[in-house]
Design a protein around this motif. Sequence first.
Motif, short mmCIF file in Angstrom:
data_model
loop_
_atom_site.label_atom_id
_atom_site.label_comp_id
_atom_site.label_asym_id
_atom_site.label_seq_id
_atom_site.Cartn_x
_atom_site.Cartn_y
_atom_site.Cartn_z
N ARG A 96 36.92 53.48 12.48
CA ARG A 96 37.87 54.75 12.51
C ARG A 96 39.21 53.79 13.24
O ARG A 96 40.25 54.61 13.80
CB ARG A 96 37.42 55.83 13.48
CG ARG A 96 36.17 56.30 12.98
CD ARG A 96 36.32 57.10 11.58
NE ARG A 96 35.38 57.71 11.23
CZ ARG A 96 34.95 57.96 9.85
NH1 ARG A 96 36.20 57.71 8.92
NH2 ARG A 96 33.76 58.74 9.32
N LEU A 97 39.12 52.59 13.39
CA LEU A 97 40.32 51.87 13.87
C LEU A 97 41.03 51.08 12.76
O LEU A 97 40.20 50.45 12.21
CB LEU A 97 39.90 51.32 15.30
CG LEU A 97 39.21 52.03 16.35
CD1 LEU A 97 38.93 50.99 17.41
CD2 LEU A 97 39.98 53.30 16.81
N ALA A 98 42.16 50.82 12.83
CA ALA A 98 42.94 49.58 12.38
C ALA A 98 42.85 48.44 12.97
O ALA A 98 43.64 48.18 13.92
CB ALA A 98 44.35 50.12 11.70
N CYS A 99 41.75 47.68 12.67
CA CYS A 99 41.29 46.71 13.84
C CYS A 99 42.17 45.33 13.39
O CYS A 99 42.68 44.96 12.24
CB CYS A 99 40.00 46.03 13.54
SG CYS A 99 38.78 47.67 14.03
N LEU A 100 42.33 44.38 14.49
CA LEU A 100 43.13 43.18 14.58
C LEU A 100 42.41 42.00 13.46
O LEU A 100 41.10 42.02 13.89
CB LEU A 100 43.48 42.84 15.87
CG LEU A 100 44.09 41.26 15.99
CD1 LEU A 100 45.56 41.63 15.44
CD2 LEU A 100 44.09 40.85 17.41
N LEU A 101 42.82 41.59 12.74
CA LEU A 101 42.09 40.75 11.66
C LEU A 101 42.79 39.34 12.01
O LEU A 101 41.86 38.14 11.76
CB LEU A 101 42.38 41.00 10.13
CG LEU A 101 42.00 42.37 9.93
CD1 LEU A 101 42.16 42.97 8.41
CD2 LEU A 101 40.34 42.55 10.12
N ASP A 102 44.07 39.03 12.52
CA ASP A 102 44.45 37.77 12.64
C ASP A 102 45.69 37.94 13.27
O ASP A 102 46.29 39.24 13.47
CB ASP A 102 44.77 37.14 11.09
CG ASP A 102 44.99 35.47 11.34
OD1 ASP A 102 45.07 34.97 10.14
OD2 ASP A 102 45.00 34.91 12.30
N PHE A 103 46.29 36.70 13.94
CA PHE A 103 47.68 36.93 14.48
C PHE A 103 48.54 35.60 14.40
O PHE A 103 47.95 34.60 14.23
CB PHE A 103 47.58 37.47 15.98
CG PHE A 103 46.81 36.67 16.77
CD1 PHE A 103 45.43 36.84 16.95
CD2 PHE A 103 47.21 35.52 17.62
CE1 PHE A 103 44.49 36.07 17.84
CE2 PHE A 103 46.52 34.67 18.44
CZ PHE A 103 45.16 35.22 18.34
N PHE A 104 49.69 35.63 14.67
CA PHE A 104 50.46 34.47 14.67
C PHE A 104 51.42 34.65 15.81
O PHE A 104 51.92 35.68 16.02
CB PHE A 104 51.28 34.28 13.45
CG PHE A 104 50.12 34.03 12.07
CD1 PHE A 104 49.91 32.90 11.75
CD2 PHE A 104 49.62 35.13 11.36
CE1 PHE A 104 48.85 32.62 10.55
CE2 PHE A 104 48.66 35.00 10.54
CZ PHE A 104 48.28 33.79 10.18
N ALA A 105 52.05 33.53 16.10
CA ALA A 105 52.93 33.64 17.15
C ALA A 105 53.99 32.39 17.30
O ALA A 105 54.01 31.47 16.92
CB ALA A 105 52.53 33.32 18.59
N THR A 106 55.28 32.78 17.20
CA THR A 106 56.42 31.90 17.39
C THR A 106 57.18 31.91 18.72
O THR A 106 56.59 32.83 19.35
CB THR A 106 57.46 32.10 16.13
OG1 THR A 106 58.12 33.27 16.35
CG2 THR A 106 56.86 32.04 14.68
N ARG A 107 58.11 31.39 18.92
CA ARG A 107 59.08 31.45 20.03
C ARG A 107 59.61 32.76 20.23
O ARG A 107 59.57 33.21 21.47
CB ARG A 107 60.02 30.25 20.22
CG ARG A 107 60.52 30.25 21.50
CD ARG A 107 61.72 29.16 21.63
NE ARG A 107 61.11 27.87 21.19
CZ ARG A 107 60.44 27.08 22.28
NH1 ARG A 107 60.46 27.40 23.50
NH2 ARG A 107 60.01 25.83 22.12
N ARG A 108 59.77 33.34 19.29
CA ARG A 108 60.67 34.57 19.36
C ARG A 108 59.65 35.88 18.89
O ARG A 108 60.14 36.93 19.19
CB ARG A 108 61.78 34.49 18.51
CG ARG A 108 62.95 33.80 19.06
CD ARG A 108 64.02 33.49 18.31
NE ARG A 108 63.84 32.82 17.15
CZ ARG A 108 64.64 32.75 16.08
NH1 ARG A 108 65.95 33.25 15.90
NH2 ARG A 108 64.12 32.17 14.93
N THR A 109 58.60 35.65 18.18
CA THR A 109 57.92 37.05 17.69
C THR A 109 56.34 36.64 17.64
O THR A 109 56.18 35.57 17.48
CB THR A 109 58.34 36.80 15.91
OG1 THR A 109 59.64 37.21 16.03
CG2 THR A 109 57.83 38.13 15.46
N LEU A 110 55.56 37.82 17.84
CA LEU A 110 54.28 37.87 17.69
C LEU A 110 53.85 38.84 16.41
O LEU A 110 54.50 39.96 16.20
CB LEU A 110 53.51 38.47 18.86
CG LEU A 110 52.18 38.56 19.07
CD1 LEU A 110 51.38 37.37 18.74
CD2 LEU A 110 51.39 39.32 20.02
#
Length: 703
Positions: free
Chosen positions: A519-533
């Motif tokens: 029932r949740l839109a779950c986290l599958l992956d993530f990326f980060a730069t100096r200015r954006t997640l």
Amino acid sequence: MHLLSSQLSDIDVKDTVEGDDRSFGLWHEHRGMVRKIILQARSILLRLSWLKDLRDLQQRSKQPTWTVPCFEQHLTDYPAKLGQTVKLVCKVTGTPKPVIKWYKDGHAVKEDEHHITSEGQLGACYLVLTGVIEADSGQYMCYATNHAGNASTLANIMIDVPPSFTTRLQNSVLVKGQDVQFRCSTQSAPLPSIRWFKDGIQLEDNKKHQIQSDVQTGILTLTIKRAEEADLGQYQCELQNEVGTAKCKVELCPPAPLPVTVRTQKQSQTTPTPEPQSEGWSSSFVKNLFHILFQPGNPEPPAAGVEDTQTLKEQDDMERQVQAAQEAGPMEPEEHFYSDTEEEFLTEPPAVQVTIEDLTVRPGQPATFSAIITGQPTPDIQWFKDDKEILSSDYTEIFQSSARCSLTLLNTQIEDCGTYTCIAINSAGQASCLGKLSVDTGPDDIEEEREVEFGKRRKLHSVYDIHEEIGRGTFGVVKKVTHKASGECFAAKFLPLRSSTRTRVFQERDLLSRLAHRRLACLLDFFATRRTLVLVVELCSTQGLLDHLFLKGSVSEREVQLYIQQVLEGIGYIHSMNILHLDIKTDNILMESPAREDIQICDFGFCQEIDNSRHQYSKFGTPEFVAPEIVHQEPVTVATDIWSLGVVTYLCLTCHCPFFGENDRSTLMKVAEGVLYWDTPEITNRSVEAQDFLHRVLQPDPE
């Protein structure tokens, strides 16, 4: 030169630099360093032309390299016997990964315990049919489609079955000198061997008995030319093929004599002593009258008089046949199967139809080995890692449904690497398959991402293709992305890393990574730069719950109850993980897909981890849905989410918000008062259960 060789999508273009209308800038981030190049055109028009060309090139570079689905391995025809397991296999390539659908005779195949579909990581597609029956015969198609096009492959499954009759023979009355025709039909293909019998003696096709068999329609006829009394008797049509036989019997009956002038009848020569009949009619006359008048659908005939034992037995047999026909419709033909065919499918040793595949996953991610193994009786499944048996626990899930079985490791770690074996056992034998699990620790582990080490992180564009914007919120933008390797679509939430939001953004990532629920839109992956997640989550429909209800037009209270029950499931799970959502509203309750009735809760931008050692507060929220404690700046609890759920329920039931004001300030003042008018028709017209639910969840001062 290095800048020119970089991907254009990694370059930020600045329209103007230092207030010069002829200048523009290129910013490129590489290995933790940002390089800036300022270019100056001879005129403003030339600068605009360069900018346009550069952006066109950037846009083209973002377009995914699509390829049309292509079947490297096609389906092949499959002859099979009743009860056998059939496996259709093909292999398809294409970018993005094609979506596979199976069809039988133009209709979608519905997956169940006897029709099982599966897809391999390298494009293999499987359709497994267990215990096939005659209805499984037909043409099957595997249809593959993606954004670039579609392709299909066909095969026929031909089931060898015993012959059968679709229409049966009907009794007939002799009219001397006229032709008599018996007709029946079969749809068995190919047409089986056909034989006709009279009183157990096979008939040949001649001038007296004309035998015809229409291959196209399956109609079978026997014509008796200029029938006489010698033709009276029992006729039988017999169908036979390699699997079995079917028989259908019929009678050619004499005409009935008139009973008016008949007082006594001569007895059969086999009966030495005549006996009176109850109605003055002979037993043979009653028998003939039974055949002529009392076919299925007519009332029972009157009881006959005393007959010799043999005649009574024949009459009783005929009465039972007609009675059965009356109760069950047309008489079913007798079917005889060869005994060896029956015994062949009583037991079947386990057979691996789809084997498990090698897996490579990241630490902390789930890993699922799945296989399709058939057998009769259904095999018992055991899982082993390096010869040590695996049982269900908090860390592993073992699933078996019919022929499909799987093992899921919920939180994969480096020590889980090894060889996994699936063993299937039943009374007829055993089978096994194995696969290897590798855990990729690489340069992308979570701690390095947490610290945003620019020199070692992955690039979003190297893993996903980025598409159009599908949503926008207070703190970020949501875009649709496609995984380059698998072709699967997800949603990517782009969150700017400003000094004022940096802590909250990474908190959202950390808390969301702990959640996994349908029932949740779950986290599958993530990326980060100096200015954006960038948070990559499950892709839902852009249609919110309220939009979905409006499109349906008329919605019953029962339907609203089903939706709210799903939301409660999600909130209950979030709270069980020691987290508060703090932004439950209709815009954050999305439909999983427009065609389905399942919902998912999204947007955890305001979520907090529950800390029982201190009071927690929230300054954020949507005015119509926030709880009074947020307006009063009092501590938030799990009741805060329940209040918001109550507002959502009220809105779905009545089509308007209970605290809506002329502006946000007016709305917040109404929420702070927490006053609801429960005697309005829109509430009193609802069921007692719905009213009670609203009273319970919309409590300004919950205990």
